[in-house]
Design a protein around this motif. Sequence first.
Motif, PDB file in Angstrom:
ATOM      1  N   CYS A   1       0.910  -1.060  -0.147  1.00 12.37           N
ATOM      2  CA  CYS A   1       0.018   0.054  -0.150  1.00 12.37           C
ATOM      3  C   CYS A   1       0.883   1.367   0.226  1.00 12.37           C
ATOM      4  CB  CYS A   1      -0.869   0.011   1.249  1.00 12.37           C
ATOM      5  SG  CYS A   1      -1.944   1.374   1.126  1.00 12.37           S
ATOM      6  N   GLY A   2       0.867   1.961  -1.306  1.00 15.23           N
ATOM      7  CA  GLY A   2       1.596   3.286  -1.236  1.00 15.23           C
ATOM      8  C   GLY A   2       0.753   4.393  -1.427  1.00 15.23           C
ATOM      9  N   ILE A   3       1.036   5.394  -0.639  1.00 15.11           N
ATOM     10  CA  ILE A   3       0.070   6.681  -0.914  1.00 15.11           C
ATOM     11  C   ILE A   3       0.844   7.599  -0.874  1.00 15.11           C
ATOM     12  CG2 ILE A   3      -1.767   7.861   0.354  1.00 15.11           C
ATOM     13  CD1 ILE A   3      -2.247   5.560   2.386  1.00 15.11           C
ATOM     14  N   ALA A   4       0.413   8.858  -2.068  1.00 12.63           N
ATOM     15  CA  ALA A   4       1.462  10.062  -2.094  1.00 12.63           C
ATOM     16  C   ALA A   4       0.468  11.052  -2.292  1.00 12.63           C
ATOM     17  CB  ALA A   4       2.020   9.797  -3.184  1.00 12.63           C
TER      18      ALA A   4
ATOM     19  N   GLY B   1      -2.250  10.087  -5.224  1.00 10.78           N
ATOM     20  CA  GLY B   1      -1.797   8.853  -5.673  1.00 10.78           C
ATOM     21  C   GLY B   1      -1.923   7.584  -4.780  1.00 10.78           C
ATOM     22  N   VAL B   2      -2.368   6.572  -5.132  1.00 10.76           N
ATOM     23  CA  VAL B   2      -2.383   5.461  -4.297  1.00 10.76           C
ATOM     24  C   VAL B   2      -2.108   4.242  -5.252  1.00 10.76           C
ATOM     25  CG1 VAL B   2      -3.704   4.220  -2.503  1.00 10.76           C
ATOM     26  CG2 VAL B   2      -4.246   6.634  -2.610  1.00 10.76           C
ATOM     27  N   TYR B   3      -1.530   3.255  -4.532  1.00  6.13           N
ATOM     28  CA  TYR B   3      -1.343   1.690  -5.002  1.00  6.13           C
ATOM     29  C   TYR B   3      -1.544   0.822  -3.978  1.00  6.13           C
ATOM     30  CZ  TYR B   3       1.168  -2.272  -7.135  1.00  6.13           C
ATOM     31  OH  TYR B   3       1.289  -3.603  -7.474  1.00  6.13           O
ATOM     32  N   SER B   4      -2.449  -0.025  -4.291  1.00  8.89           N
ATOM     33  CA  SER B   4      -2.670  -1.157  -3.262  1.00  8.89           C
ATOM     34  C   SER B   4      -3.610  -2.219  -4.296  1.00  8.89           C
ATOM     35  CB  SER B   4      -3.507  -0.825  -2.255  1.00  8.89           C
ATOM     36  OG  SER B   4      -3.409  -1.935  -1.140  1.00  8.89           O
ATOM     37  N   PRO B   5      -2.853  -3.334  -4.490  1.00 12.20           N
ATOM     38  CA  PRO B   5      -3.942  -4.420  -5.547  1.00 12.20           C
ATOM     39  C   PRO B   5      -4.957  -4.893  -5.253  1.00 12.20           C
ATOM     40  CG  PRO B   5      -1.368  -4.888  -5.454  1.00 12.20           C
ATOM     41  CD  PRO B   5      -1.638  -3.898  -4.311  1.00 12.20           C
ATOM     42  N   PRO B   6      -5.460  -5.099  -3.907  1.00 14.69           N
ATOM     43  CA  PRO B   6      -6.663  -6.034  -3.956  1.00 14.69           C
ATOM     44  C   PRO B   6      -7.807  -4.801  -4.251  1.00 14.69           C
ATOM     45  CG  PRO B   6      -5.245  -6.272  -1.853  1.00 14.69           C
ATOM     46  CD  PRO B   6      -4.604  -5.261  -2.746  1.00 14.69           C
ATOM     47  N   LEU B   7      -8.850  -5.595  -5.098  1.00 14.97           N
ATOM     48  CA  LEU B   7      -9.822  -4.673  -5.604  1.00 14.97           C
ATOM     49  C   LEU B   7     -11.183  -5.009  -4.929  1.00 14.97           C
ATOM     50  CD1 LEU B   7      -8.849  -5.188  -9.410  1.00 14.97           C
ATOM     51  CD2 LEU B   7      -7.953  -3.301  -7.881  1.00 14.97           C
ATOM     52  N   ASP B   8     -12.248  -3.950  -4.889  1.00 21.46           N
ATOM     53  CA  ASP B   8     -13.335  -4.562  -4.374  1.00 21.46           C
ATOM     54  C   ASP B   8     -14.210  -4.932  -5.646  1.00 21.46           C
ATOM     55  OD1 ASP B   8     -14.193  -2.290  -6.223  1.00 21.46           O
ATOM     56  OD2 ASP B   8     -14.245  -1.059  -4.348  1.00 21.46           O
ATOM     57  N   THR B   9     -15.476  -5.238  -5.457  1.00 20.40           N
ATOM     58  CA  THR B   9     -16.212  -5.941  -6.599  1.00 20.40           C
ATOM     59  C   THR B   9     -16.513  -5.122  -7.766  1.00 20.40           C
ATOM     60  OG1 THR B   9     -18.070  -5.115  -5.251  1.00 20.40           O
ATOM     61  CG2 THR B   9     -17.545  -7.442  -5.056  1.00 20.40           C
ATOM     62  N   GLU B  10     -16.270  -3.664  -7.677  1.00 24.51           N
ATOM     63  CA  GLU B  10     -16.416  -2.838  -8.817  1.00 24.51           C
ATOM     64  C   GLU B  10     -14.995  -2.532  -9.574  1.00 24.51           C
ATOM     65  OE1 GLU B  10     -18.152  -0.367  -6.090  1.00 24.51           O
ATOM     66  OE2 GLU B  10     -20.084  -0.559  -6.690  1.00 24.51           O
TER      67      GLU B  10
ATOM     68  N   ASP C   1       6.024   4.634   2.473  1.00 25.84           N
ATOM     69  CA  ASP C   1       6.486   3.256   2.118  1.00 25.84           C
ATOM     70  C   ASP C   1       5.700   2.777   1.116  1.00 25.84           C
ATOM     71  OD1 ASP C   1       8.472   3.482   4.026  1.00 25.84           O
ATOM     72  OD2 ASP C   1       7.576   1.881   5.425  1.00 25.84           O
ATOM     73  N   ASP C   2       6.318   2.242   0.033  1.00 29.88           N
ATOM     74  CA  ASP C   2       5.557   1.661  -1.289  1.00 29.88           C
ATOM     75  C   ASP C   2       5.214   2.628  -2.279  1.00 29.88           C
ATOM     76  OD1 ASP C   2       5.878  -0.990   0.242  1.00 29.88           O
ATOM     77  OD2 ASP C   2       3.855  -1.283   0.629  1.00 29.88           O
ATOM     78  N   ALA C   3       5.262   3.623  -1.953  1.00 24.65           N
ATOM     79  CA  ALA C   3       4.807   4.624  -2.816  1.00 24.65           C
ATOM     80  C   ALA C   3       5.727   4.771  -4.046  1.00 24.65           C
ATOM     81  CB  ALA C   3       4.723   6.123  -2.426  1.00 24.65           C
ATOM     82  N   THR C   4       6.731   4.283  -4.137  1.00 23.03           N
ATOM     83  CA  THR C   4       7.670   4.263  -5.322  1.00 23.03           C
ATOM     84  C   THR C   4       7.715   2.804  -6.056  1.00 23.03           C
ATOM     85  OG1 THR C   4       9.763   3.496  -4.091  1.00 23.03           O
ATOM     86  CG2 THR C   4       9.372   5.926  -4.442  1.00 23.03           C
ATOM     87  N   ILE C   5       7.079   1.910  -5.528  1.00 24.33           N
ATOM     88  CA  ILE C   5       6.728   0.601  -6.295  1.00 24.33           C
ATOM     89  C   ILE C   5       6.269   0.570  -7.680  1.00 24.33           C
ATOM     90  CG2 ILE C   5       5.602  -1.656  -6.423  1.00 24.33           C
ATOM     91  CD1 ILE C   5       5.950  -1.735  -3.144  1.00 24.33           C
ATOM     92  N   ALA C   6       6.824   0.249  -8.872  1.00 27.12           N
ATOM     93  CA  ALA C   6       6.192   0.403 -10.016  1.00 27.12           C
ATOM     94  C   ALA C   6       5.079  -0.774 -10.527  1.00 27.12           C
ATOM     95  CB  ALA C   6       7.286   0.047 -10.985  1.00 27.12           C
ATOM     96  N   PHE C   7       4.210  -0.318 -11.185  1.00 25.61           N
ATOM     97  CA  PHE C   7       2.944  -1.201 -11.554  1.00 25.61           C
ATOM     98  C   PHE C   7       2.423  -0.654 -12.834  1.00 25.61           C
ATOM     99  CE2 PHE C   7       1.255   2.176  -8.782  1.00 25.61           C
ATOM    100  CZ  PHE C   7       0.411   2.575  -9.314  1.00 25.61           C
ATOM    101  N   SER C   8       1.849  -1.418 -13.579  1.00 25.98           N
ATOM    102  CA  SER C   8       0.988  -0.995 -15.052  1.00 25.98           C
ATOM    103  C   SER C   8       0.086   0.144 -14.632  1.00 25.98           C
ATOM    104  CB  SER C   8       0.950  -2.178 -15.722  1.00 25.98           C
ATOM    105  OG  SER C   8       0.118  -2.938 -15.156  1.00 25.98           O
ATOM    106  N   VAL C   9      -0.225   1.041 -15.436  1.00 30.69           N
ATOM    107  CA  VAL C   9      -0.988   2.004 -14.997  1.00 30.69           C
ATOM    108  C   VAL C   9      -2.689   1.474 -15.421  1.00 30.69           C
ATOM    109  CG1 VAL C   9      -0.940   3.192 -17.189  1.00 30.69           C
ATOM    110  CG2 VAL C   9      -1.495   4.438 -15.211  1.00 30.69           C
TER     111      VAL C   9
END
Length: 311
Positions: free
Chosen positions: A43-46, A277-286, A58-66
């Motif tokens: 979980c990265g938050i910026a 900007g936030v990155y955290s992979p688990p998604l809700d049903t939407e 922490d985790d806010a510089t981890i790369a992932f596909s947009v």
Amino acid sequence: MTRHPNLAAKYDLEGLRERMLEETSGEVDDSIPQLADAEPTVCGIAIADSAGDIRMTDDATIAFSVQSAVKPFVYALALADAGESVLERVGTEPTGEAFDALVLESDTGRPPNPMVNAGALLTASLVDGSSPDERFERILSGISAFAGRDLEIDTEVSNSEQLLGDRNRALGYLMRSSGSLEISVDDAVSAYARACSILVSAELLAVMGATLAFGGRNPQTGVQVVPERVVPTVLSVMATCGMYDGSGRWLRRVGLPAKSGVAGGLVATVPWQLGLGVYSPPLDTEGNSVRGVLACEALSDDLGLHVFGPE
Ligand code: GLU
């Protein structure tokens, strides 16, 4: 609620992240193998402000596909390059359908809006360039200017997107048959798939969101990435259509133009104040990042960011 955007500079972002990590619901997307392998505890938050200063966890510089979080930026580039004609070619109405539904506007044959796949396939075809590679170069350099960094694509993600992109090809053929898509289906899907595969981070999404927040001018580099006149259109469509079928609830609860993607990225814009900007992979049903939505709800409440909120 009172407005305290200036408190963003002192906000306890690490404390927010710790609270977010206690939330363990949601499923990581498995539409392609590379996304299925994502680490669910990340979980990265910026936050980016008007001076381009970034505060991040922490985790806010981890790369992932947009993924789909690229859509508002491609739309902005298309509006910058092709002007008002984009509004004739792509609608601006929410759909109430899945983001990849095989649906066009029944009366016009246009895609309903640029935040669903049909619309993004079309807007990616409207940026400047006389060949697929030129158009993609324009998209990559444009998104890089939004982020203020030379971005790259994840070629494995892009290959998987194209290999498993039958639904997007189906949308392409539908748009060819309605006359709305003027380039070949393969060229449209290839540009869109590569755009979804651009690597970003929560930090970079915050800068991209801030560039939209400040009238299309990147607050870190000072570069005017798109003309200011296109920004109200982009933010309006993000506000009404950016969070899949959770867009209405998101707007009521968080009150910010935003876009999410299936990798777990989320970009939000606080006009003339901040980019989030936030990155955290688990998604809700939407299909929205569970922790991304919760973190933005908390930030909106604590800093009084809701665009329709009281003074
Ligand atoms: N790669 C995705 C697609 O199927 C983007 C999905 C998303 O983030 O909504 O088009």
